[in-house]
Motif scaffolding. Structure first.
Motif, PDB file in Angstrom:
ATOM      1  N   ILE A 189       0.811  -1.168  -0.252  1.00  0.00           N
ATOM      2  CA  ILE A 189       0.352   0.133   0.020  1.00  0.00           C
ATOM      3  C   ILE A 189       1.036   0.886  -0.026  1.00  0.00           C
ATOM      4  O   ILE A 189       1.926   1.455   0.687  1.00  0.00           O
ATOM      5  CB  ILE A 189      -1.248   0.229   1.073  1.00  0.00           C
ATOM      6  N   THR A 190       0.266   2.050  -1.070  1.00  0.00           N
ATOM      7  CA  THR A 190       1.195   3.118  -1.541  1.00  0.00           C
ATOM      8  C   THR A 190       0.987   4.434  -0.491  1.00  0.00           C
ATOM      9  O   THR A 190      -0.159   4.761  -0.735  1.00  0.00           O
ATOM     10  CB  THR A 190       2.005   3.538  -2.833  1.00  0.00           C
ATOM     11  N   ASN A 191       1.973   4.977  -0.279  1.00  0.00           N
ATOM     12  CA  ASN A 191       1.104   6.456   0.426  1.00  0.00           C
ATOM     13  C   ASN A 191      -0.626   6.551   1.355  1.00  0.00           C
ATOM     14  O   ASN A 191      -1.053   6.896   0.679  1.00  0.00           O
ATOM     15  CB  ASN A 191       0.701   7.445  -0.224  1.00  0.00           C
ATOM     16  N   MET A 192      -0.693   5.760   2.615  1.00  0.00           N
ATOM     17  CA  MET A 192      -2.491   5.186   3.329  1.00  0.00           C
ATOM     18  C   MET A 192      -2.467   6.513   3.715  1.00  0.00           C
ATOM     19  O   MET A 192      -1.010   7.330   4.578  1.00  0.00           O
ATOM     20  CB  MET A 192      -1.706   4.478   3.742  1.00  0.00           C
ATOM     21  N   CYS A 193      -3.568   6.838   4.090  1.00  0.00           N
ATOM     22  CA  CYS A 193      -3.614   7.740   5.075  1.00  0.00           C
ATOM     23  C   CYS A 193      -4.661   6.799   5.821  1.00  0.00           C
ATOM     24  O   CYS A 193      -5.620   6.705   4.894  1.00  0.00           O
ATOM     25  CB  CYS A 193      -4.166   8.879   4.728  1.00  0.00           C
ATOM     26  N   GLN A 194      -5.061   7.602   7.619  1.00  0.00           N
ATOM     27  CA  GLN A 194      -6.105   6.524   7.650  1.00  0.00           C
ATOM     28  C   GLN A 194      -6.419   7.897   9.165  1.00  0.00           C
ATOM     29  O   GLN A 194      -5.811   8.462   9.498  1.00  0.00           O
ATOM     30  CB  GLN A 194      -5.738   5.355   8.795  1.00  0.00           C
ATOM     31  N   SER A 195      -8.116   8.322   8.977  1.00  0.00           N
ATOM     32  CA  SER A 195      -8.508   9.152   9.706  1.00  0.00           C
ATOM     33  C   SER A 195      -9.279   8.823  11.115  1.00  0.00           C
ATOM     34  O   SER A 195     -10.446   8.196   9.642  1.00  0.00           O
ATOM     35  CB  SER A 195      -8.384  10.376   9.572  1.00  0.00           C
ATOM     36  N   VAL A 196      -9.501   8.680  11.988  1.00  0.00           N
ATOM     37  CA  VAL A 196     -11.281   8.671  12.829  1.00  0.00           C
ATOM     38  C   VAL A 196     -11.388  10.127  12.595  1.00  0.00           C
ATOM     39  O   VAL A 196     -10.653  10.776  14.317  1.00  0.00           O
ATOM     40  CB  VAL A 196     -10.831   7.355  13.416  1.00  0.00           C
ATOM     41  N   VAL A 197     -13.195  10.372  13.578  1.00  0.00           N
ATOM     42  CA  VAL A 197     -12.867  11.269  13.812  1.00  0.00           C
ATOM     43  C   VAL A 197     -13.755  11.398  15.304  1.00  0.00           C
ATOM     44  O   VAL A 197     -15.013  10.769  14.958  1.00  0.00           O
ATOM     45  CB  VAL A 197     -13.965  12.482  13.108  1.00  0.00           C
TER      46      VAL A 197
END
Length: 217
Positions: free
Chosen positions: A91-99
Motif C-alpha cells: 500500500i503506497t501513501n496510506m492515510c487513515q483518519s477517525v473523528v
C-alpha cells in the motif's frame, strides 16, 4: 484476463455495479438473517476513512457480511459490509483518519490522523489482509477474475497461498462472492468499519491528533 472499472459505489448501488467493494445485495441480506459476522471482534461505534495512492494485492477475495458492535451511545449496531481480502498487499501513501465527536472536557471533535508508506520505495506491507468496507471509490484492475463464486469456494485448491472467508468469522458459504489472482486499486478512498491482518508493516509511520474535523478525504 484483466478488467478495469472506474468510479465510486454506495450501498444502494451494490446490485447494479461491479467494482472492488461491491457484492450482491441478496448475499448480504442472507448474511444479516443468519447473523453473519465480518470482523472477529465487536467493532467500535466509529467508522474510519482510508485513502491510498495504490493498493497492489494478490489472491483477492470479496464477499458480503455484517460488522456488529455498538454505537457511541452503547446501543447494539450492525453494519452491512463488503469484506475484501488479500493474501498479501503493498500500500503506497496510506492515510487513515477517525473523528471522535464531542470529546469530554474538550467539548469539540478530535481527529486522529495516521500516515505511512509515503515513500513509493517503502510501501506499507500486509499479509492476510481483510477490509470490512462500507463505501469505496477507486480505479481497479483485476487479473483472472471470477465473479459469482460461492463464498465457501473462494480459496482455489491449486493455490496454497490463497485465502477464503476470514478465519474466525462467519458468512453464508453459498452466498455471492468474487475472486481474482491480483487486484490493483489506485486513487483509493474508502470508509471502513474494521481492518485485520496477519502482519502489518507500517513504514514512515506518523500519527497526529487534531482538534476539530480533519479527515483523509
Amino acid at each position: 484476463m484483466s478488467s478495469q472499472v472506474r468510479g465510486g459505489t454506495r450501498w444502494k448501488r451494490f446490485a447494479l455495479v461491479m467494482v472492488p467493494s461491491v457484492v450482491a445485495t441478496a448475499a448480504v441480506g442472507v448474511g444479516l438473517a443468519q447473523g453473519a459476522l465480518a470482523a472477529s471482534f465487536s467493532v467500535s461505534g466509529q467508522s474510519f476513512k482510508v485513502s491510498t495512492d495504490k493498493l497492489d494485492g494478490h489472491d483477492f477475495v470479496q464477499y458480503g457480511s455484517v460488522a456488529v458492535g455498538k454505537d457511541l451511545e452503547g446501543n447494539k449496531a450492525a453494519h452491512p459490509v463488503a469484506v475484501s481480502g488479500f493474501s498479501s498487499a503493498t500500500i503506497t501513501n496510506m492515510c487513515q483518519s477517525v473523528v471522535t465527536p464531542k470529546v469530554p472536557f474538550i467539548g469539540k471533535s478530535v481527529s486522529l490522523e495516521l500516515t505511512a508508506g509515503t515513500n513509493p520505495d517503502r510501501p506499507v506491507e500486509a499479509t492476510n489482509l481483510y477490509l470490512d468496507v462500507a463505501q469505496l471509490d477507486a480505479d481497479a484492475d483485476f487479473e483472472n477474475i471470477d465473479i459469482g463464486v460461492a463464498a465457501g469456494s473462494l480459496k482455489k485448491e491449486n493455490n496454497p497461498n490463497g485465502i477464503g472467508i476470514q478465519p474466525g468469522t462467519e458468512a453464508n458459504k453459498s452466498g455471492f462472492a468474487q475472486r481474482a489472482d491480483r487486484a490493483v486499486l489506485t486513487k483509493v478512498k474508502q470508509t471502513a468499519w474494521a481492518t485485520t491482518a496477519g502482519t502489518f508493516k507500517l513504514s514512515d509511520l506518523k500519527l497526529k491528533l487534531h482538534t476539530g474535523v480533519k479527515e483523509c478525504f
